[in-house]
Design a protein around this motif. Structure first.
Motif, PDB file in Angstrom:
ATOM      1  N   GLY A  25       6.923  -5.958   7.140  1.00  0.00           N
ATOM      2  CA  GLY A  25       7.538  -5.382   8.324  1.00  0.00           C
ATOM      3  C   GLY A  25       9.017  -5.140   8.093  1.00  0.00           C
ATOM      4  N   GLU A  26       9.669  -4.559   9.082  1.00  0.00           N
ATOM      5  CA  GLU A  26      11.099  -4.270   8.989  1.00  0.00           C
ATOM      6  C   GLU A  26      11.928  -5.523   8.738  1.00  0.00           C
ATOM      7  N   ASN A  27      11.428  -6.675   9.173  1.00  0.00           N
ATOM      8  CA  ASN A  27      12.155  -7.931   8.980  1.00  0.00           C
ATOM      9  C   ASN A  27      11.934  -8.534   7.590  1.00  0.00           C
ATOM     10  N   GLY A  28      11.163  -7.838   6.745  1.00  0.00           N
ATOM     11  CA  GLY A  28      10.902  -8.319   5.393  1.00  0.00           C
ATOM     12  C   GLY A  28       9.787  -9.329   5.290  1.00  0.00           C
ATOM     13  N   GLN A  29       9.168  -9.683   6.402  1.00  0.00           N
ATOM     14  CA  GLN A  29       8.078 -10.655   6.412  1.00  0.00           C
ATOM     15  C   GLN A  29       6.738  -9.949   6.184  1.00  0.00           C
ATOM     16  N   VAL A  30       5.823 -10.641   5.539  1.00  0.00           N
ATOM     17  CA  VAL A  30       4.476 -10.105   5.338  1.00  0.00           C
ATOM     18  C   VAL A  30       3.833  -9.910   6.709  1.00  0.00           C
ATOM     19  N   ASN A  31       3.296  -8.698   6.925  1.00  0.00           N
ATOM     20  CA  ASN A  31       2.648  -8.425   8.210  1.00  0.00           C
ATOM     21  C   ASN A  31       1.211  -7.932   8.052  1.00  0.00           C
ATOM     22  N   GLY A  32       0.719  -7.911   6.830  1.00  0.00           N
ATOM     23  CA  GLY A  32      -0.650  -7.470   6.606  1.00  0.00           C
ATOM     24  C   GLY A  32      -0.908  -7.312   5.120  1.00  0.00           C
ATOM     25  N   LEU A  33      -1.983  -6.615   4.792  1.00  0.00           N
ATOM     26  CA  LEU A  33      -2.287  -6.359   3.393  1.00  0.00           C
ATOM     27  C   LEU A  33      -3.110  -5.091   3.262  1.00  0.00           C
ATOM     28  N   ILE A  34      -3.062  -4.532   2.063  1.00  0.00           N
ATOM     29  CA  ILE A  34      -3.907  -3.396   1.707  1.00  0.00           C
ATOM     30  C   ILE A  34      -4.949  -3.944   0.747  1.00  0.00           C
ATOM     31  N   PHE A  35      -6.207  -3.714   1.053  1.00  0.00           N
ATOM     32  CA  PHE A  35      -7.303  -4.294   0.288  1.00  0.00           C
ATOM     33  C   PHE A  35      -8.207  -3.180  -0.229  1.00  0.00           C
ATOM     34  N   ALA A  36      -8.661  -3.342  -1.446  1.00  0.00           N
ATOM     35  CA  ALA A  36      -9.694  -2.466  -2.002  1.00  0.00           C
ATOM     36  C   ALA A  36     -10.654  -3.353  -2.774  1.00  0.00           C
ATOM     37  N   GLY A  37     -11.924  -3.107  -2.622  1.00  0.00           N
ATOM     38  CA  GLY A  37     -12.909  -3.897  -3.336  1.00  0.00           C
ATOM     39  C   GLY A  37     -14.196  -3.142  -3.540  1.00  0.00           C
ATOM     40  N   LEU A  38     -14.866  -3.459  -4.612  1.00  0.00           N
ATOM     41  CA  LEU A  38     -16.169  -2.891  -4.931  1.00  0.00           C
ATOM     42  C   LEU A  38     -17.097  -4.031  -5.306  1.00  0.00           C
ATOM     43  N   SER A  39     -18.323  -3.952  -4.829  1.00  0.00           N
ATOM     44  CA  SER A  39     -19.265  -4.985  -5.245  1.00  0.00           C
ATOM     45  C   SER A  39     -19.482  -4.865  -6.751  1.00  0.00           C
ATOM     46  N   THR A  40     -19.642  -6.006  -7.395  1.00  0.00           N
ATOM     47  CA  THR A  40     -19.869  -5.994  -8.836  1.00  0.00           C
ATOM     48  C   THR A  40     -21.118  -5.189  -9.170  1.00  0.00           C
ATOM     49  N   ALA A  41     -22.144  -5.305  -8.347  1.00  0.00           N
ATOM     50  CA  ALA A  41     -23.383  -4.545  -8.584  1.00  0.00           C
ATOM     51  C   ALA A  41     -23.116  -3.049  -8.560  1.00  0.00           C
ATOM     52  N   ALA A  42     -22.286  -2.584  -7.617  1.00  0.00           N
ATOM     53  CA  ALA A  42     -21.972  -1.156  -7.547  1.00  0.00           C
ATOM     54  C   ALA A  42     -21.063  -0.737  -8.698  1.00  0.00           C
ATOM     55  N   THR A  43     -20.167  -1.639  -9.083  1.00  0.00           N
ATOM     56  CA  THR A  43     -19.202  -1.312 -10.131  1.00  0.00           C
ATOM     57  C   THR A  43     -19.890  -1.008 -11.451  1.00  0.00           C
ATOM     58  N   VAL A  44     -20.893  -1.785 -11.802  1.00  0.00           N
ATOM     59  CA  VAL A  44     -21.545  -1.577 -13.094  1.00  0.00           C
ATOM     60  C   VAL A  44     -22.362  -0.297 -13.124  1.00  0.00           C
ATOM     61  N   ARG A  45     -22.595   0.331 -11.969  1.00  0.00           N
ATOM     62  CA  ARG A  45     -23.339   1.594 -11.933  1.00  0.00           C
ATOM     63  C   ARG A  45     -22.427   2.807 -12.082  1.00  0.00           C
ATOM     64  N   HIS A  46     -21.120   2.589 -12.169  1.00  0.00           N
ATOM     65  CA  HIS A  46     -20.166   3.686 -12.240  1.00  0.00           C
ATOM     66  C   HIS A  46     -19.273   3.535 -13.460  1.00  0.00           C
ATOM     67  N   VAL A  47     -18.736   4.648 -13.922  1.00  0.00           N
ATOM     68  CA  VAL A  47     -17.785   4.635 -15.022  1.00  0.00           C
ATOM     69  C   VAL A  47     -16.397   4.790 -14.418  1.00  0.00           C
TER      70      VAL A  47
END
Length: 92
Positions: A25-47
């Motif tokens: 946030g503007e005060n420099g404090q953590v106010n959230g997060l950006i997350f990305a994830g893929l299931s391992t099962a799905a990951t191995v099916r893609h290059v």
């Protein structure tokens, strides 16, 4: 805790390859997060092609306020490399 993370996590009983970075946030404090994830099962099916960019290619992120410093850009590249290594260890 204000730290980025790249690695594996169990989510709803399934293993995922994931990454998250804190947002501030503007005060420099953590106010959230950006997350990305893929299931391992799905990951191995893609290059995946994961490319680490030179810092100069990503300076627009600093100019636009998407990151707070060049150090954070370097951390972003390190996180990307950790993600690449995680993906390379997944066996089909």
């Amino acid at each position: 805790q204000g730290q980025s993370y790249v690695g594996r996590a169990e989510i709803l009983g399934a293993e995922h390859v994931c990454s998250y970075v804190p947002t501030y946030g503007e005060n420099g404090q953590v106010n959230g997060l950006i997350f990305a994830g893929l299931s391992t099962a799905a990951t191995v099916r893609h290059v995946f092609f994961v490319e680490i960019q030179p810092i100069c290619n990503n300076m627009f992120m600093l100019r636009k306020g998407m990151v707070r410093s060049e150090e954070e850009l370097r951390d972003f590249n390190l996180d990307t490399e950790h993600l690449r290594q995680s993906l390379s260890r997944i066996e089909a």
